[in-house]
Design a protein around this motif. Structure first.
Motif, PDB file in Angstrom:
ATOM      1  N   SER A   1      48.957  65.625   2.713  1.00  0.00           N
ATOM      2  CA  SER A   1      47.710  65.630   1.950  1.00  0.00           C
ATOM      3  C   SER A   1      47.799  66.502   0.697  1.00  0.00           C
ATOM      4  CB  SER A   1      46.556  66.112   2.835  1.00  0.00           C
ATOM      5  OG  SER A   1      46.814  67.429   3.328  1.00  0.00           O
ATOM      6  N   ASP A   2      48.611  67.558   0.729  1.00  0.00           N
ATOM      7  CA  ASP A   2      48.706  68.450  -0.433  1.00  0.00           C
ATOM      8  C   ASP A   2      49.283  67.747  -1.656  1.00  0.00           C
ATOM      9  OD1 ASP A   2      47.596  70.534   0.864  1.00  0.00           O
ATOM     10  OD2 ASP A   2      49.454  71.602   1.269  1.00  0.00           O
ATOM     11  N   LEU A   3      50.028  66.700  -1.448  1.00  0.00           N
ATOM     12  CA  LEU A   3      50.593  65.986  -2.582  1.00  0.00           C
ATOM     13  C   LEU A   3      49.504  65.323  -3.415  1.00  0.00           C
ATOM     14  CD1 LEU A   3      53.688  64.331  -0.887  1.00  0.00           C
ATOM     15  CD2 LEU A   3      53.604  66.403  -2.263  1.00  0.00           C
ATOM     16  N   LEU A   4      48.371  65.066  -2.806  1.00  0.00           N
ATOM     17  CA  LEU A   4      47.246  64.509  -3.536  1.00  0.00           C
ATOM     18  C   LEU A   4      46.212  65.564  -3.894  1.00  0.00           C
ATOM     19  CD1 LEU A   4      46.640  61.228  -1.481  1.00  0.00           C
ATOM     20  CD2 LEU A   4      47.806  61.464  -3.673  1.00  0.00           C
ATOM     21  N   ALA A   5      46.094  66.597  -3.059  1.00  0.00           N
ATOM     22  CA  ALA A   5      45.037  67.585  -3.261  1.00  0.00           C
ATOM     23  C   ALA A   5      45.360  68.587  -4.363  1.00  0.00           C
ATOM     24  CB  ALA A   5      44.771  68.334  -1.949  1.00  0.00           C
ATOM     25  N   LEU A   6      46.624  68.979  -4.498  1.00  0.00           N
ATOM     26  CA  LEU A   6      46.960  70.028  -5.464  1.00  0.00           C
ATOM     27  C   LEU A   6      47.109  69.535  -6.900  1.00  0.00           C
ATOM     28  CD1 LEU A   6      49.431  72.310  -3.479  1.00  0.00           C
ATOM     29  CD2 LEU A   6      47.038  72.715  -4.040  1.00  0.00           C
ATOM     30  N   PRO A   7      47.800  68.427  -7.160  1.00  0.00           N
ATOM     31  CA  PRO A   7      47.946  68.006  -8.557  1.00  0.00           C
ATOM     32  C   PRO A   7      46.605  67.623  -9.167  1.00  0.00           C
ATOM     33  CG  PRO A   7      49.547  66.905  -7.148  1.00  0.00           C
ATOM     34  CD  PRO A   7      48.567  67.581  -6.242  1.00  0.00           C
ATOM     35  N   LYS A   8      46.450  67.932 -10.432  1.00  0.00           N
ATOM     36  CA  LYS A   8      45.208  67.596 -11.137  1.00  0.00           C
ATOM     37  C   LYS A   8      45.361  66.256 -11.829  1.00  0.00           C
ATOM     38  CE  LYS A   8      43.953  72.348 -12.181  1.00  0.00           C
ATOM     39  NZ  LYS A   8      43.655  73.284 -13.272  1.00  0.00           N
ATOM     40  N   HIS A   9      45.500  65.205 -11.056  1.00  0.00           N
ATOM     41  CA  HIS A   9      45.665  63.903 -11.677  1.00  0.00           C
ATOM     42  C   HIS A   9      44.411  63.061 -11.595  1.00  0.00           C
ATOM     43  CE1 HIS A   9      47.431  63.297  -7.480  1.00  0.00           C
ATOM     44  NE2 HIS A   9      46.211  62.793  -7.458  1.00  0.00           N
ATOM     45  N   PHE A  10      43.316  63.669 -11.139  1.00  0.00           N
ATOM     46  CA  PHE A  10      42.087  62.905 -11.027  1.00  0.00           C
ATOM     47  C   PHE A  10      41.575  62.494 -12.403  1.00  0.00           C
ATOM     48  CE2 PHE A  10      42.271  65.890  -7.463  1.00  0.00           C
ATOM     49  CZ  PHE A  10      42.360  64.980  -6.436  1.00  0.00           C
ATOM     50  N   GLU A  11      41.698  63.401 -13.391  1.00  0.00           N
ATOM     51  CA  GLU A  11      41.231  63.074 -14.727  1.00  0.00           C
ATOM     52  C   GLU A  11      42.078  61.968 -15.336  1.00  0.00           C
ATOM     53  OE1 GLU A  11      41.122  66.532 -17.070  1.00  0.00           O
ATOM     54  OE2 GLU A  11      39.398  67.414 -16.045  1.00  0.00           O
ATOM     55  N   ALA A  12      43.383  61.988 -15.047  1.00  0.00           N
ATOM     56  CA  ALA A  12      44.249  60.941 -15.584  1.00  0.00           C
ATOM     57  C   ALA A  12      43.863  59.583 -15.008  1.00  0.00           C
ATOM     58  CB  ALA A  12      45.714  61.252 -15.276  1.00  0.00           C
ATOM     59  N   VAL A  13      43.505  59.560 -13.717  1.00  0.00           N
ATOM     60  CA  VAL A  13      43.074  58.307 -13.108  1.00  0.00           C
ATOM     61  C   VAL A  13      41.794  57.819 -13.735  1.00  0.00           C
ATOM     62  CG1 VAL A  13      42.284  57.248 -10.963  1.00  0.00           C
ATOM     63  CG2 VAL A  13      44.239  58.805 -10.943  1.00  0.00           C
ATOM     64  N   ALA A  14      40.853  58.767 -13.944  1.00  0.00           N
ATOM     65  CA  ALA A  14      39.597  58.388 -14.565  1.00  0.00           C
ATOM     66  C   ALA A  14      39.820  57.886 -15.975  1.00  0.00           C
ATOM     67  CB  ALA A  14      38.637  59.586 -14.570  1.00  0.00           C
ATOM     68  N   GLU A  15      40.795  58.506 -16.675  1.00  0.00           N
ATOM     69  CA  GLU A  15      41.087  58.081 -18.034  1.00  0.00           C
ATOM     70  C   GLU A  15      41.644  56.663 -18.051  1.00  0.00           C
ATOM     71  OE1 GLU A  15      41.597  57.986 -22.134  1.00  0.00           O
ATOM     72  OE2 GLU A  15      40.362  59.148 -20.759  1.00  0.00           O
ATOM     73  N   ASP A  16      42.501  56.337 -17.091  1.00  0.00           N
ATOM     74  CA  ASP A  16      43.038  54.986 -17.023  1.00  0.00           C
ATOM     75  C   ASP A  16      41.931  53.964 -16.826  1.00  0.00           C
ATOM     76  OD1 ASP A  16      45.545  55.995 -17.357  1.00  0.00           O
ATOM     77  OD2 ASP A  16      46.020  56.023 -15.209  1.00  0.00           O
ATOM     78  N   ARG A  17      40.986  54.317 -15.984  1.00  0.00           N
ATOM     79  CA  ARG A  17      39.883  53.405 -15.749  1.00  0.00           C
ATOM     80  C   ARG A  17      39.012  53.281 -16.991  1.00  0.00           C
ATOM     81  NH1 ARG A  17      36.791  55.100 -10.480  1.00  0.00           N
ATOM     82  NH2 ARG A  17      35.706  53.159 -10.982  1.00  0.00           N
ATOM     83  N   THR A  18      38.850  54.382 -17.707  1.00  0.00           N
ATOM     84  CA  THR A  18      38.063  54.330 -18.929  1.00  0.00           C
ATOM     85  C   THR A  18      38.741  53.465 -19.968  1.00  0.00           C
ATOM     86  OG1 THR A  18      37.210  56.547 -18.478  1.00  0.00           O
ATOM     87  CG2 THR A  18      36.988  55.728 -20.721  1.00  0.00           C
ATOM     88  N   GLN A  19      40.080  53.597 -20.065  1.00  0.00           N
ATOM     89  CA  GLN A  19      40.816  52.776 -21.021  1.00  0.00           C
ATOM     90  C   GLN A  19      40.734  51.302 -20.660  1.00  0.00           C
ATOM     91  OE1 GLN A  19      44.742  54.373 -21.160  1.00  0.00           O
ATOM     92  NE2 GLN A  19      44.146  56.148 -22.387  1.00  0.00           N
ATOM     93  N   ASP A  20      40.771  51.013 -19.349  1.00  0.00           N
ATOM     94  CA  ASP A  20      40.657  49.623 -18.929  1.00  0.00           C
ATOM     95  C   ASP A  20      39.309  49.028 -19.303  1.00  0.00           C
ATOM     96  OD1 ASP A  20      43.160  49.812 -17.871  1.00  0.00           O
ATOM     97  OD2 ASP A  20      42.463  50.205 -15.823  1.00  0.00           O
ATOM     98  N   SER A  21      38.317  49.912 -19.439  1.00  0.00           N
ATOM     99  CA  SER A  21      36.977  49.451 -19.773  1.00  0.00           C
ATOM    100  C   SER A  21      36.678  49.577 -21.256  1.00  0.00           C
ATOM    101  CB  SER A  21      35.934  50.268 -18.983  1.00  0.00           C
ATOM    102  OG  SER A  21      36.197  50.216 -17.609  1.00  0.00           O
ATOM    103  N   SER A  22      37.686  49.949 -22.061  1.00  0.00           N
ATOM    104  CA  SER A  22      37.444  50.213 -23.472  1.00  0.00           C
ATOM    105  C   SER A  22      37.009  48.959 -24.224  1.00  0.00           C
ATOM    106  CB  SER A  22      38.706  50.795 -24.118  1.00  0.00           C
ATOM    107  OG  SER A  22      39.775  49.877 -23.990  1.00  0.00           O
ATOM    108  N   GLU A  23      37.383  47.778 -23.686  1.00  0.00           N
ATOM    109  CA  GLU A  23      36.980  46.541 -24.327  1.00  0.00           C
ATOM    110  C   GLU A  23      35.532  46.197 -24.032  1.00  0.00           C
ATOM    111  OE1 GLU A  23      38.898  45.083 -26.403  1.00  0.00           O
ATOM    112  OE2 GLU A  23      40.552  46.451 -26.006  1.00  0.00           O
TER     113      GLU A  23
END
Length: 480
Positions: free
Chosen positions: A388-410
């Motif tokens: 679980s620490d492999l997901l809990a410690l890295p701060k990649h949540f913003e990057a995921v949100a950014e990808d979703r935002t980019q997918d919705s940029s159109e």
């Protein structure tokens, strides 16, 4: 039948303690006989879920454990008697003893509280208290030692007990007085990602070793906060590890020589030996790695394969390494049935030779641990969630949100407005919608600037911290 893997081993010359899921077992080190086990205790003692944090007192008489139930349990090792159970304010991230009489607990809110080994009447009757500095109430009346503004990943006390070194998810390492944690001695700053492991070798009490998500080991003069040396791991892997140190030196991250791993595939955990070598491993890694710390020799990382994910490892007094394996983990990301032969071993032992680790006839304790396993259901193993620490410690949540935002940029603002009203087929949240509106507003501003011949630097459309190349690297160190 599925079985629990071992997640922690406390090796001692007379008896050893092993943790498997929610269970604790005490075994005779010389014969391998199971002396005590919570599997035979009343259900209410083990119904709290898997043990996430555990610490053994220096005297070896007391064990402190905690898990997802947010209860700090203290056990008497001789008869595995539950001495006390106290409710913690938040989920713990690390536990350790101080002077065999106090228990220090770090939590996900960034605080460290101190609890007496044996609760007194004042502590038990204090109820939900909160002092002026605590970020939350403490139902068991623990004494606040210090606090970070981010999740605390680990901490340690110096050999003299005068200082406490803490690390958090926001790349910070702080050296504070103990128990006057509000007095800060120094900071060790330089990591680019979370710090998951720190260690002070017994042979060099003025040196601190740290590692974490940036795949770099750093060597510090912790009193001054000066970076002495660094070692960079060029491998890309998801990792977590643990380390123990006999009498060796660990190398870290500084502007000095870099070492390139041979076949690194895991996180790092470091061990130091009298021969000045460091051993490390990673969560999910299938090998342990080591390299010489002699200044006169070129550092070259070597590895010892185990062909199964390594959960943890610990050192015996003579330098032998006890490795805990997730032996039932299959390549399909599910738990397989018990295998045959050595592939089914949950514990492997390697002995140190002048040049490498070598396999030897397993001692009675290892044979017992591999034969006397505890059964578990698939639901139990899913709750255990070793990685679980492999997901809990890295701060990649913003990057995921950014990808979703980019997918919705159109998507136009009008089309996305449905999300603001709650009917969002695309799954975009209000926060992401706000980012999308902000981005489109900046784009319009830049277009206006270009159309009117204005001379200005286009405003940045994204100032968020993005995860660097490679997978997160988590390091955990533990000295003996």
């Amino acid at each position: 039948m599925s079985r629990y893997p071992y997640t922690r081993l406390f090796w001692q010359s007379e008896y050893s303690i092993v943790i498997a899921g929610p269970h604790i077992q005490v075994l005779d080190t010389n014969t391998g006989d199971v002396l005590r086990s919570t599997a035979k205790c009343e259900e209410d003692q083990i119904a709290s879920g898997p043990i996430r944090c555990a610490a053994l007192s220096d005297c070896g008489k007391y064990l402190a454990t905690s898990g997802d139930d947010k209860k700090l349990k203290t056990w008497q090792v001789d008869d595995l008697k539950l001495l006390s159970s106290r409710v913690l304010p938040k989920k713990p991230t690390y536990i350790n003893f101080a002077d065999n009489k106090d228990i220090l607990v770090a939590d996900k809110f960034g605080d460290i509280f101190r609890y007496q080994l044996h609760p007194n009447s004042n502590e038990s009757s204090s109820g939900c208290t909160r002092d002026a500095l605590s970020s939350h109430e403490n139902p068991s009346g623990g004494e606040l030692i210090l606090g970070h503004a981010s999740l605390l990943t680990t901490f340690l006390l110096t050999a003299d007990g005068q200082y406490i070194v803490t690390a958090d998810r926001d790349e910070h390492i702080r050296v504070s007085w103990y128990p006057q944690g509000y007095t800060i001695e120094s900071y060790c700053l330089g990591h680019q990602k979370y710090v998951s492991a720190i260690h002070i070798p017994s042979f060099s009490p003025g040196t601190l070793i740290s590692g974490g998500g940036d795949s770099v080991l750093k060597l510090w003069d912790w009193m001054s906060g000066k970076l002495l040396r660094r070692r960079k791991n060029r491998g890309k892997h998801k990792e977590k590890g643990s380390a123990d140190d006999g009498d060796a030196e660990e190398s870290q991250d500084s502007a000095m020589p870099e070492i390139q791993p041979g076949e690194a595939s895991a996180g790092e955990s470091e061990v130091v030996f009298v021969v000045h070598r460091i051993v490390f491993s990673v969560v999910g890694a299938t090998a342990i790695f080591w390299f010489s710390m002699d200044d006169n020799s070129e550092a070259c990382i070597q590895h010892e394969p185990f062909h199964k994910p390594i959960i943890d490892f610990t050192l015996e007094d003579d330098g032998s390494v006890w490795v805990l394996l997730d032996a039932d983990w299959s390549s399909q990301r599910s738990w397989s049935s018990k295998g045959k032969g050595d592939d089914s071993n949950l514990v492997e032992v390697r002995r140190w030779t002048p040049d490498n680790f070598t396999a030897s006839h397993p001692p009675p304790l290892a044979l017992a641990l591999n034969s006397c396993t505890l059964s578990a259901t698939q639901a139990d193993l899913k709750v255990l969630d070793l990685y679980s620490d492999l997901l809990a410690l890295p701060k990649h949540f913003e990057a995921v949100a950014e990808d979703r935002t980019q997918d919705s940029s159109e998507m136009s603002i009008d089309d996305a407005a449905t999300a603001d009203g709650g009917s969002n087929d695309g799954g975009i949240t209000k926060r992401e919608l706000g980012r999308l509106k902000h981005k489109q507003a900046l784009q319009r501003l830049q277009e206006v600037g270009r159309g009117t011949g204005l001379d200005f630097e286009p405003l940045p459309t994204d100032n968020k911290r993005v995860k660097g190349g490679g997978d997160p690297f988590a390091l955990d160190m533990d000295g003996t």
